[in-house]
Design a protein around this motif. Structure first.
Motif, PDB file in Angstrom:
ATOM      1  N   ILE A  48       5.364 -10.847   3.463  1.00 47.65           N
ATOM      2  CA  ILE A  48       5.204 -10.254   2.137  1.00 47.65           C
ATOM      3  C   ILE A  48       6.542 -10.358   1.409  1.00 47.65           C
ATOM      4  N   LYS A  49       6.471 -10.821   0.149  1.00 46.73           N
ATOM      5  CA  LYS A  49       7.700 -11.011  -0.615  1.00 46.73           C
ATOM      6  C   LYS A  49       7.528 -10.533  -2.052  1.00 46.73           C
ATOM      7  N   LYS A  50       8.608 -10.572  -2.798  1.00 44.75           N
ATOM      8  CA  LYS A  50       8.616 -10.139  -4.191  1.00 44.75           C
ATOM      9  C   LYS A  50       7.524 -10.866  -4.970  1.00 44.75           C
ATOM     10  N   GLY A  51       6.761 -10.085  -5.738  1.00 39.93           N
ATOM     11  CA  GLY A  51       5.715 -10.655  -6.568  1.00 39.93           C
ATOM     12  C   GLY A  51       4.356 -10.763  -5.901  1.00 39.93           C
ATOM     13  N   ASP A  52       4.303 -10.568  -4.586  1.00 42.10           N
ATOM     14  CA  ASP A  52       3.015 -10.619  -3.884  1.00 42.10           C
ATOM     15  C   ASP A  52       2.187  -9.382  -4.224  1.00 42.10           C
ATOM     16  N   TYR A  53       0.883  -9.597  -4.388  1.00 40.94           N
ATOM     17  CA  TYR A  53      -0.060  -8.491  -4.554  1.00 40.94           C
ATOM     18  C   TYR A  53      -0.552  -8.097  -3.165  1.00 40.94           C
ATOM     19  N   VAL A  54      -0.507  -6.801  -2.869  1.00 40.22           N
ATOM     20  CA  VAL A  54      -0.881  -6.309  -1.552  1.00 40.22           C
ATOM     21  C   VAL A  54      -1.937  -5.216  -1.709  1.00 40.22           C
ATOM     22  N   THR A  55      -3.096  -5.424  -1.107  1.00 40.16           N
ATOM     23  CA  THR A  55      -4.147  -4.421  -1.145  1.00 40.16           C
ATOM     24  C   THR A  55      -3.777  -3.267  -0.224  1.00 40.16           C
ATOM     25  N   VAL A  56      -3.824  -2.070  -0.758  1.00 35.48           N
ATOM     26  CA  VAL A  56      -3.478  -0.872   0.002  1.00 35.48           C
ATOM     27  C   VAL A  56      -4.741  -0.038   0.177  1.00 35.48           C
ATOM     28  N   MET A  57      -5.103   0.176   1.428  1.00 39.40           N
ATOM     29  CA  MET A  57      -6.293   0.973   1.739  1.00 39.40           C
ATOM     30  C   MET A  57      -5.913   2.025   2.768  1.00 39.40           C
ATOM     31  N   ILE A  58      -5.149   3.014   2.324  1.00 37.75           N
ATOM     32  CA  ILE A  58      -4.674   4.095   3.178  1.00 37.75           C
ATOM     33  C   ILE A  58      -5.055   5.401   2.501  1.00 37.75           C
ATOM     34  N   SER A  59      -5.610   6.327   3.260  1.00 38.63           N
ATOM     35  CA  SER A  59      -5.977   7.609   2.662  1.00 38.63           C
ATOM     36  C   SER A  59      -4.719   8.376   2.248  1.00 38.63           C
ATOM     37  N   MET A  60      -4.917   9.359   1.398  1.00 37.16           N
ATOM     38  CA  MET A  60      -3.813  10.167   0.897  1.00 37.16           C
ATOM     39  C   MET A  60      -3.087  10.796   2.083  1.00 37.16           C
ATOM     40  N   SER A  61      -1.829  10.380   2.274  1.00 37.39           N
ATOM     41  CA  SER A  61      -1.046  10.829   3.424  1.00 37.39           C
ATOM     42  C   SER A  61       0.410  10.441   3.234  1.00 37.39           C
ATOM     43  N   ILE A  62       1.231  10.906   4.148  1.00 36.48           N
ATOM     44  CA  ILE A  62       2.640  10.503   4.137  1.00 36.48           C
ATOM     45  C   ILE A  62       2.736   8.989   4.312  1.00 36.48           C
ATOM     46  N   ASP A  63       1.891   8.405   5.155  1.00 35.96           N
ATOM     47  CA  ASP A  63       1.929   6.951   5.374  1.00 35.96           C
ATOM     48  C   ASP A  63       1.638   6.170   4.099  1.00 35.96           C
ATOM     49  N   LEU A  64       0.778   6.705   3.241  1.00 33.95           N
ATOM     50  CA  LEU A  64       0.508   6.040   1.968  1.00 33.95           C
ATOM     51  C   LEU A  64       1.785   5.941   1.144  1.00 33.95           C
TER      52      LEU A  64
END
Length: 83
Positions: A48-64
């Motif tokens: 993963i580098k600058k400008g990459d789009y990354v799908t985030v599927m993490i529930s509301m948490s510290i890890d998010l």
């Protein structure tokens, strides 16, 4: 990088101040900063580098929040699905 610079500034001013507290654990700014750098390095090793789009599927948490700040640090763009 401006957003992450503000985060670093806050870490330097309040390193031992609790930033997250949940039922199981708490996290200070300094601990969050350390975790963010480690997570960002992991993401970089995964390509993963600058400008990459990354799908985030993490529930509301510290890890998010660790994930979001780590992505911002390397300049990647978090993407969420609205369901």
């Amino acid at each position: 990088m401006v957003l992450f610079d503000k985060f670093k500034e806050t870490v330097s001013k309040y390193p031992d101040f609790p930033v997250f507290i949940d039922k199981k654990t708490g996290l200070t700014y300094q601990e969050l900063y350390r975790d963010v750098l480690e997570t960002a390095e992991y993401f970089k090793r995964q390509g993963i580098k600058k400008g990459d789009y990354v799908t985030v599927m993490i529930s509301m948490s510290i890890d998010l929040y660790k994930t979001l700040i780590s992505l911002w640090f390397i300049g990647a763009i978090p993407v969420f699905f609205d369901v």
